[in-house]
Design a protein around this motif. Sequence first.
Motif, PDB file in Angstrom:
ATOM      1  N   PHE A  27       0.832  -1.211   0.000  1.00 42.50           N
ATOM      2  CA  PHE A  27       0.000   0.000   0.000  1.00 42.50           C
ATOM      3  C   PHE A  27       0.862   1.255   0.000  1.00 42.50           C
ATOM      4  O   PHE A  27       0.548   2.244  -0.684  1.00 42.50           O
ATOM      5  CB  PHE A  27      -0.932  -0.013   1.220  1.00 42.50           C
ATOM      6  N   SER A  28       1.960   1.220   0.769  1.00 45.81           N
ATOM      7  CA  SER A  28       2.827   2.396   0.855  1.00 45.81           C
ATOM      8  C   SER A  28       3.487   2.733  -0.478  1.00 45.81           C
ATOM      9  O   SER A  28       3.885   3.881  -0.699  1.00 45.81           O
ATOM     10  CB  SER A  28       3.907   2.175   1.923  1.00 45.81           C
ATOM     11  N   SER A  29       3.598   1.754  -1.373  1.00 45.39           N
ATOM     12  CA  SER A  29       4.271   1.995  -2.648  1.00 45.39           C
ATOM     13  C   SER A  29       3.467   2.911  -3.563  1.00 45.39           C
ATOM     14  O   SER A  29       4.035   3.660  -4.354  1.00 45.39           O
ATOM     15  CB  SER A  29       4.547   0.664  -3.365  1.00 45.39           C
ATOM     16  N   TYR A  30       2.139   2.841  -3.455  1.00 46.04           N
ATOM     17  CA  TYR A  30       1.310   3.670  -4.341  1.00 46.04           C
ATOM     18  C   TYR A  30       0.423   4.656  -3.588  1.00 46.04           C
ATOM     19  O   TYR A  30      -0.338   5.407  -4.200  1.00 46.04           O
ATOM     20  CB  TYR A  30       0.420   2.774  -5.218  1.00 46.04           C
ATOM     21  N   LEU A  88     -10.606  -1.635  -9.931  1.00 50.29           N
ATOM     22  CA  LEU A  88     -11.263  -0.330 -10.033  1.00 50.29           C
ATOM     23  C   LEU A  88     -10.412   0.788  -9.420  1.00 50.29           C
ATOM     24  O   LEU A  88     -10.418   1.919  -9.906  1.00 50.29           O
ATOM     25  CB  LEU A  88     -12.639  -0.381  -9.365  1.00 50.29           C
ATOM     26  N   GLN A  89      -9.664   0.458  -8.367  1.00 50.02           N
ATOM     27  CA  GLN A  89      -8.734   1.464  -7.809  1.00 50.02           C
ATOM     28  C   GLN A  89      -7.664   1.830  -8.826  1.00 50.02           C
ATOM     29  O   GLN A  89      -7.249   3.000  -8.912  1.00 50.02           O
ATOM     30  CB  GLN A  89      -8.085   0.918  -6.535  1.00 50.02           C
ATOM     31  N   TRP A  90      -7.205   0.848  -9.593  1.00 53.05           N
ATOM     32  CA  TRP A  90      -6.205   1.127 -10.619  1.00 53.05           C
ATOM     33  C   TRP A  90      -6.771   2.069 -11.681  1.00 53.05           C
ATOM     34  O   TRP A  90      -6.092   2.987 -12.137  1.00 53.05           O
ATOM     35  CB  TRP A  90      -5.748  -0.184 -11.263  1.00 53.05           C
ATOM     36  N   LEU A  91      -8.019   1.846 -12.078  1.00 53.41           N
ATOM     37  CA  LEU A  91      -8.651   2.741 -13.053  1.00 53.41           C
ATOM     38  C   LEU A  91      -8.793   4.150 -12.492  1.00 53.41           C
ATOM     39  O   LEU A  91      -8.705   5.137 -13.238  1.00 53.41           O
ATOM     40  CB  LEU A  91     -10.021   2.187 -13.457  1.00 53.41           C
ATOM     41  N   VAL A  92      -8.972   4.271 -11.197  1.00 49.40           N
ATOM     42  CA  VAL A  92      -9.051   5.594 -10.566  1.00 49.40           C
ATOM     43  C   VAL A  92      -7.696   6.279 -10.577  1.00 49.40           C
ATOM     44  O   VAL A  92      -7.581   7.463 -10.934  1.00 49.40           O
ATOM     45  CB  VAL A  92      -9.582   5.477  -9.120  1.00 49.40           C
ATOM     46  N   ILE A  93      -6.655   5.540 -10.222  1.00 51.01           N
ATOM     47  CA  ILE A  93      -5.338   6.160 -10.065  1.00 51.01           C
ATOM     48  C   ILE A  93      -4.706   6.543 -11.403  1.00 51.01           C
ATOM     49  O   ILE A  93      -3.868   7.445 -11.475  1.00 51.01           O
ATOM     50  CB  ILE A  93      -4.399   5.224  -9.257  1.00 51.01           C
ATOM     51  N   ILE A  94      -5.130   5.867 -12.505  1.00 51.33           N
ATOM     52  CA  ILE A  94      -4.631   6.268 -13.823  1.00 51.33           C
ATOM     53  C   ILE A  94      -5.608   7.230 -14.503  1.00 51.33           C
ATOM     54  O   ILE A  94      -5.473   7.537 -15.686  1.00 51.33           O
ATOM     55  CB  ILE A  94      -4.375   5.047 -14.729  1.00 51.33           C
ATOM     56  N   GLN A 160       7.830  -1.883 -15.894  1.00 48.42           N
ATOM     57  CA  GLN A 160       8.129  -0.455 -16.063  1.00 48.42           C
ATOM     58  C   GLN A 160       8.587   0.103 -14.723  1.00 48.42           C
ATOM     59  O   GLN A 160       7.768   0.383 -13.842  1.00 48.42           O
ATOM     60  CB  GLN A 160       6.909   0.318 -16.577  1.00 48.42           C
ATOM     61  N   SER A 161       9.876   0.288 -14.580  1.00 48.86           N
ATOM     62  CA  SER A 161      10.442   0.764 -13.324  1.00 48.86           C
ATOM     63  C   SER A 161       9.963   2.180 -13.012  1.00 48.86           C
ATOM     64  O   SER A 161       9.927   3.044 -13.882  1.00 48.86           O
ATOM     65  CB  SER A 161      11.971   0.738 -13.395  1.00 48.86           C
ATOM     66  N   GLY A 162       9.586   2.389 -11.754  1.00 49.30           N
ATOM     67  CA  GLY A 162       9.171   3.715 -11.322  1.00 49.30           C
ATOM     68  C   GLY A 162       7.698   4.016 -11.512  1.00 49.30           C
ATOM     69  O   GLY A 162       7.222   5.084 -11.102  1.00 49.30           O
ATOM     70  N   ASN A 163       6.945   3.101 -12.104  1.00 50.32           N
ATOM     71  CA  ASN A 163       5.513   3.312 -12.303  1.00 50.32           C
ATOM     72  C   ASN A 163       4.770   2.706 -11.110  1.00 50.32           C
ATOM     73  O   ASN A 163       4.398   1.533 -11.112  1.00 50.32           O
ATOM     74  CB  ASN A 163       5.050   2.664 -13.610  1.00 50.32           C
ATOM     75  N   TYR A 164       4.534   3.512 -10.085  1.00 51.64           N
ATOM     76  CA  TYR A 164       3.940   3.011  -8.851  1.00 51.64           C
ATOM     77  C   TYR A 164       2.460   2.651  -9.006  1.00 51.64           C
ATOM     78  O   TYR A 164       1.930   1.855  -8.230  1.00 51.64           O
ATOM     79  CB  TYR A 164       4.123   4.030  -7.724  1.00 51.64           C
ATOM     80  N   THR A 165       1.782   3.247  -9.983  1.00 52.04           N
ATOM     81  CA  THR A 165       0.372   2.918 -10.190  1.00 52.04           C
ATOM     82  C   THR A 165       0.194   1.482 -10.680  1.00 52.04           C
ATOM     83  O   THR A 165      -0.889   0.907 -10.573  1.00 52.04           O
ATOM     84  CB  THR A 165      -0.262   3.875 -11.212  1.00 52.04           C
ATOM     85  N   LEU A 166       1.284   0.896 -11.176  1.00 47.77           N
ATOM     86  CA  LEU A 166       1.231  -0.465 -11.695  1.00 47.77           C
ATOM     87  C   LEU A 166       0.932  -1.492 -10.600  1.00 47.77           C
ATOM     88  O   LEU A 166       0.404  -2.570 -10.878  1.00 47.77           O
ATOM     89  CB  LEU A 166       2.563  -0.794 -12.380  1.00 47.77           C
ATOM     90  N   TYR A 167       1.255  -1.133  -9.347  1.00 44.21           N
ATOM     91  CA  TYR A 167       1.056  -2.073  -8.249  1.00 44.21           C
ATOM     92  C   TYR A 167      -0.414  -2.468  -8.112  1.00 44.21           C
ATOM     93  O   TYR A 167      -0.726  -3.633  -7.815  1.00 44.21           O
ATOM     94  CB  TYR A 167       1.563  -1.473  -6.938  1.00 44.21           C
TER      95      TYR A 167
END
Length: 553
Positions: A27-30, A88-94, A160-167
């Motif tokens: 959770f802390s990663s994103y 659905l959280q991923w769709l929100v964050i992107i 993709q390194s550095g893409n925290y939304t990927l989590y």
Amino acid sequence: MDEQSRKWMVLVSSTWIQAFTGTNIDFSSYSSNLKSVMEISQLQLNYLAVASDMGKLFGWCSGIFLLHSPLWIVLFIAAFMGLFGYGLQWLVIIRVISLPYFAVFLLCLLAGCSICWFNTICYVLCIKNFPDNRPLALAFSISFNGVSAALYNLIADSIQSGNYTLYLLLNAIIPLIISLISVLPIILHQPSNIQPLSSQAIRRDSLIFLFLNVLAVITGLYLLILDQIETTSSIARALLAGAIILLLLPLFTPWIIQTSSIGRGSPSSFNLIDMGNFDVHKELIETNEGINDGFLLEEKKEGCCDCVVEKDQLVMLGDEHSSKRLLSRTDFWLYYVSYFCGGTVGLVYSNNIGQIAQSLGYGTSTTSVVALYSACSFFGRLLSATPDILRDKMYFSRTGWLAMSIVPLPFAFLILIISGSKVVLCVATAIVGLSSGFVFAAAVSVTSELFGPNSAGVNHNLLITNIPMGSVMLGLLAAVVYDANIQGSSFLKAMFVGVETSMVCMGRGCYTMTFVVWGLLSMLGILSSWLLFVRTKHVYHLVERKRSSFIFY
């Protein structure tokens, strides 16, 4: 393939499930990205972390489903809850969709519920398939939940390194994939009436667990050391391939031991769990006309103990406790406080690692710190098997080990109060991970021993209700202190380009008071667990004397 071989496939499947479903630990990663996209305060972000932990309030639902449905159906229900909650959280964050805060809160709750269901499935698999070696099986399986963050870091970096939304996308998809892979051995092996093992089979199983634990240590060291290295996508893919190979090796270990000469040697040459231990274990926990057999306390010793220690003590291990009887016992509430001040405090710390690292100026190292906590939590969980491995050489009751595991926690928070260096942050995170990881894994066995194995599913879910409660109370404290210090850190915030100054607190003061309170609570946990140890050590020692009499006579 015989039943004994299939049970090891089930154990390995449970480790895969554990390794890839500890999704709340990243959770802390994103969290910082989610906070920025939704434009919410630290307090509101904390409530989202709490929602994930609140899923444990509904752990009893998985137990009810398991009573009336095949295990594989419950497995896929958990997988699809995670797919929906995290997806659905991923769709929100992107920024593909926009949802109100309350809807995201419910999605976090659903995702957290899926984790609890996965854990319950793994507990049931270990308990049903390894009645003789239950603590060793549980410790081995549960420990792999601690490597989830490191594995997800490698997978994310390989894409993709550095893409925290990927989590969030990985959290949604990977548990479903692992469920599809693991479901076949679970369906093929349905233990119904497991017969007692021979002394030769017990020795062979002991050897297998020894080698499995060695492989687990190697896996943990591999992920801990290599995850700290800055890598490109190609290097991350190579490291991920190595991690997958290590996760596959336990699948072949039982076959190697069974077919080699070391698995057919003299029964007395090596022994972790011998026939005497097995007989005592059966006598303690097997049900006889609805009441568990146990060794009654033959004699209550007189001493200088006060009423707090002597009142309502347990007189045997393995005695089944109903929910009503459990809630009326002093030992349960001492245990409850110990878990709250040990495991739950550590979990709340992990939820705040992202903001702690960012406030100290190490925001770019958040994923590494999270992975460090994850890996150390893994080793802590694995160490929970120590009482069983060292039993013949150094006996100490499991409640005593539980008390010792909480002792390092105050030191971790003390050094965080004294210094804000990156080294101190890493050392403290490692200590918290080891300590809380031990508590998480040992608690399942402690619950079974103190309050009955047949009731462990329900009783353990009652115990872990302190996790959402702790997330609310301790997380709220952390968020209030954090938000209160935002105004006083304007100058520091201005030094960090690209940081949202209206939402971010910078400096050691953002968490100092929180560390003080967490440290004091961990000291309360030491006191509570010590009292639990003093109140229960007599029944553990009596069982050990009975076990020794089986061995020598």
